[in-house]
Design a protein around this motif. Sequence first.
Motif, PDB file in Angstrom:
ATOM      1  N   SER A 139       1.194  -1.005  -0.084  1.00 38.25           N
ATOM      2  CA  SER A 139       0.014  -0.191   0.047  1.00 38.25           C
ATOM      3  C   SER A 139       0.687   1.205   0.188  1.00 38.25           C
ATOM      4  O   SER A 139       0.900   2.121  -0.559  1.00 38.25           O
ATOM      5  CB  SER A 139      -0.809   0.097   1.330  1.00 38.25           C
ATOM      6  N   ILE A 140       2.017   1.125   1.007  1.00 33.18           N
ATOM      7  CA  ILE A 140       2.931   2.251   1.393  1.00 33.18           C
ATOM      8  C   ILE A 140       3.597   2.771  -0.768  1.00 33.18           C
ATOM      9  O   ILE A 140       4.027   3.719  -1.074  1.00 33.18           O
ATOM     10  CB  ILE A 140       3.298   2.520   2.182  1.00 33.18           C
ATOM     11  N   LEU A 141       3.679   1.629  -0.959  1.00 36.09           N
ATOM     12  CA  LEU A 141       4.170   1.723  -2.610  1.00 36.09           C
ATOM     13  C   LEU A 141       3.060   2.127  -3.551  1.00 36.09           C
ATOM     14  O   LEU A 141       3.938   2.699  -4.668  1.00 36.09           O
ATOM     15  CB  LEU A 141       5.411   0.386  -3.047  1.00 36.09           C
ATOM     16  N   MET A 142       2.360   1.587  -3.808  1.00 32.33           N
ATOM     17  CA  MET A 142       0.944   1.731  -4.040  1.00 32.33           C
ATOM     18  C   MET A 142       1.154   3.839  -4.350  1.00 32.33           C
ATOM     19  O   MET A 142       1.166   4.163  -5.140  1.00 32.33           O
ATOM     20  CB  MET A 142       0.039   0.958  -4.168  1.00 32.33           C
ATOM     21  N   ILE A 143       1.030   3.754  -2.864  1.00 33.83           N
ATOM     22  CA  ILE A 143       0.534   5.700  -2.810  1.00 33.83           C
ATOM     23  C   ILE A 143       1.619   6.185  -3.225  1.00 33.83           C
ATOM     24  O   ILE A 143       1.783   7.394  -3.816  1.00 33.83           O
ATOM     25  CB  ILE A 143       0.180   5.871  -1.722  1.00 33.83           C
ATOM     26  N   PHE A 144       3.062   6.055  -2.968  1.00 33.88           N
ATOM     27  CA  PHE A 144       4.011   6.790  -3.289  1.00 33.88           C
ATOM     28  C   PHE A 144       4.065   6.802  -5.161  1.00 33.88           C
ATOM     29  O   PHE A 144       4.355   8.080  -5.510  1.00 33.88           O
ATOM     30  CB  PHE A 144       5.305   6.217  -2.428  1.00 33.88           C
ATOM     31  N   VAL A 145       3.741   5.979  -5.498  1.00 33.46           N
ATOM     32  CA  VAL A 145       3.772   6.029  -7.122  1.00 33.46           C
ATOM     33  C   VAL A 145       2.621   6.395  -7.553  1.00 33.46           C
ATOM     34  O   VAL A 145       3.126   7.023  -8.473  1.00 33.46           O
ATOM     35  CB  VAL A 145       4.152   4.520  -8.141  1.00 33.46           C
ATOM     36  N   ALA A 199       7.094   3.910 -13.371  1.00 32.42           N
ATOM     37  CA  ALA A 199       7.607   3.062 -12.943  1.00 32.42           C
ATOM     38  C   ALA A 199       6.601   2.739 -11.218  1.00 32.42           C
ATOM     39  O   ALA A 199       6.036   1.830 -11.299  1.00 32.42           O
ATOM     40  CB  ALA A 199       8.692   3.738 -11.181  1.00 32.42           C
ATOM     41  N   GLY A 200       5.769   3.709 -11.642  1.00 28.16           N
ATOM     42  CA  GLY A 200       3.898   3.707 -10.917  1.00 28.16           C
ATOM     43  C   GLY A 200       3.383   2.440 -12.029  1.00 28.16           C
ATOM     44  O   GLY A 200       2.593   0.907 -11.731  1.00 28.16           O
ATOM     45  N   GLY A 201       3.283   2.017 -13.293  1.00 27.26           N
ATOM     46  CA  GLY A 201       3.370   1.149 -14.908  1.00 27.26           C
ATOM     47  C   GLY A 201       3.978  -0.547 -14.621  1.00 27.26           C
ATOM     48  O   GLY A 201       3.002  -1.374 -14.397  1.00 27.26           O
ATOM     49  N   VAL A 202       4.888   0.064 -13.553  1.00 27.05           N
ATOM     50  CA  VAL A 202       5.295  -1.276 -13.791  1.00 27.05           C
ATOM     51  C   VAL A 202       4.880  -1.737 -12.094  1.00 27.05           C
ATOM     52  O   VAL A 202       5.007  -3.177 -12.037  1.00 27.05           O
ATOM     53  CB  VAL A 202       7.192  -0.986 -13.867  1.00 27.05           C
ATOM     54  N   LEU A 203       4.839  -0.994 -10.891  1.00 28.26           N
ATOM     55  CA  LEU A 203       4.485  -2.104  -9.790  1.00 28.26           C
ATOM     56  C   LEU A 203       2.657  -2.128 -10.035  1.00 28.26           C
ATOM     57  O   LEU A 203       2.891  -3.346  -9.762  1.00 28.26           O
ATOM     58  CB  LEU A 203       5.027  -0.729  -8.874  1.00 28.26           C
ATOM     59  N   PHE A 204       2.337  -1.718 -10.829  1.00 32.22           N
ATOM     60  CA  PHE A 204       1.179  -1.971 -11.089  1.00 32.22           C
ATOM     61  C   PHE A 204       0.890  -3.290 -11.628  1.00 32.22           C
ATOM     62  O   PHE A 204       0.160  -4.367 -11.558  1.00 32.22           O
ATOM     63  CB  PHE A 204       0.244  -0.992 -11.762  1.00 32.22           C
ATOM     64  N   ILE A 205       1.604  -4.073 -12.810  1.00 23.51           N
ATOM     65  CA  ILE A 205       2.085  -4.838 -13.737  1.00 23.51           C
ATOM     66  C   ILE A 205       2.160  -6.230 -12.884  1.00 23.51           C
ATOM     67  O   ILE A 205       1.730  -6.646 -12.525  1.00 23.51           O
ATOM     68  CB  ILE A 205       2.668  -4.692 -14.625  1.00 23.51           C
TER      69      ILE A 205
END
Length: 299
Positions: A45-51, A277-283
């Motif tokens: 959740s923290i990583l998702m919010i940051f990106v 980075a957000g796109g890579v994390l979401f994938i």
Amino acid sequence: MDDLLTLVTSNVDSLGAALPVLETMATSDAAALASASASDSLIASILMIFVSEIGDKTFLIAAILAMSNPRSTIFLAACSALWLMSILSAFLGHAVVTLIPMSWVSLSAAIMFLVFGVKLLQEAREMDGSEISKEMQSVESELSEKDEAKRQNAMEAGEAQYDDSAKKDDTFNVNIGAVDSAAPERTCKSNSCSTLGSLKNLMGLLLSPVFVETFVLVFLAEWGDRSQLATIALGAARNVYGVTAGTILGHTCCTAVAVIGGQLLAARISVKKVTLAGGVLFIIFAVLYGYEALFAGDI
């Protein structure tokens, strides 16, 4: 026959002695699994919010408002709106699990994160580096329009009330002396006075125009945003308490950065890299949830 009964009795006693040990082991394993699930949900959740939030509209709203208003007020108002949105979104996702099988929830989360991830990668590929300045100009223009409309409404209301207030001035000036002389002396203990004063200050802050305006702007900007939908998906597929704590912590850190030096940071960060980075994390999230959905075996 007696030997057989003795053997059965001893086996039953051994089984009874082993049951508490097995129950303790099962409880400890469940607690360890729940702790791991909560910690994983917190980090995700923290990583998702940051990106999602760095350079986002809510980030820029807090940064711009903090330039001309008390930073503490803007920080508390923006955080209050984001905290409320995080709690509502996480528990909304958690409520979905009671209506839909977990495997289908994981599959839906995988599809959602995949769509978001592909969209973010596409947006990052089309960016030319000027998006942050365009977004900031858009937010500043929107805030200026709201301020101008507020001034016009205040001027119209002031003109309409001018005559009535002028007629009441004479009566008020005549009676105010009598009211003051008739008012009894008021004494109070220091603790009660300080508590009452603190409560008045708190209510004055929460009901101040700056606090209310910031709260409403941030709440409406976050409603339907990508981070809210991602929070709902995480709340459905992960530990709801870990997701809630993670999103609240992530929003708090991002808002603090926005209020303290948001404009300077927005001018220096590469929104293209953050979006990538957000796109890579979401994938990655999509792959993990897709694996969980297939592993459940209910689809």
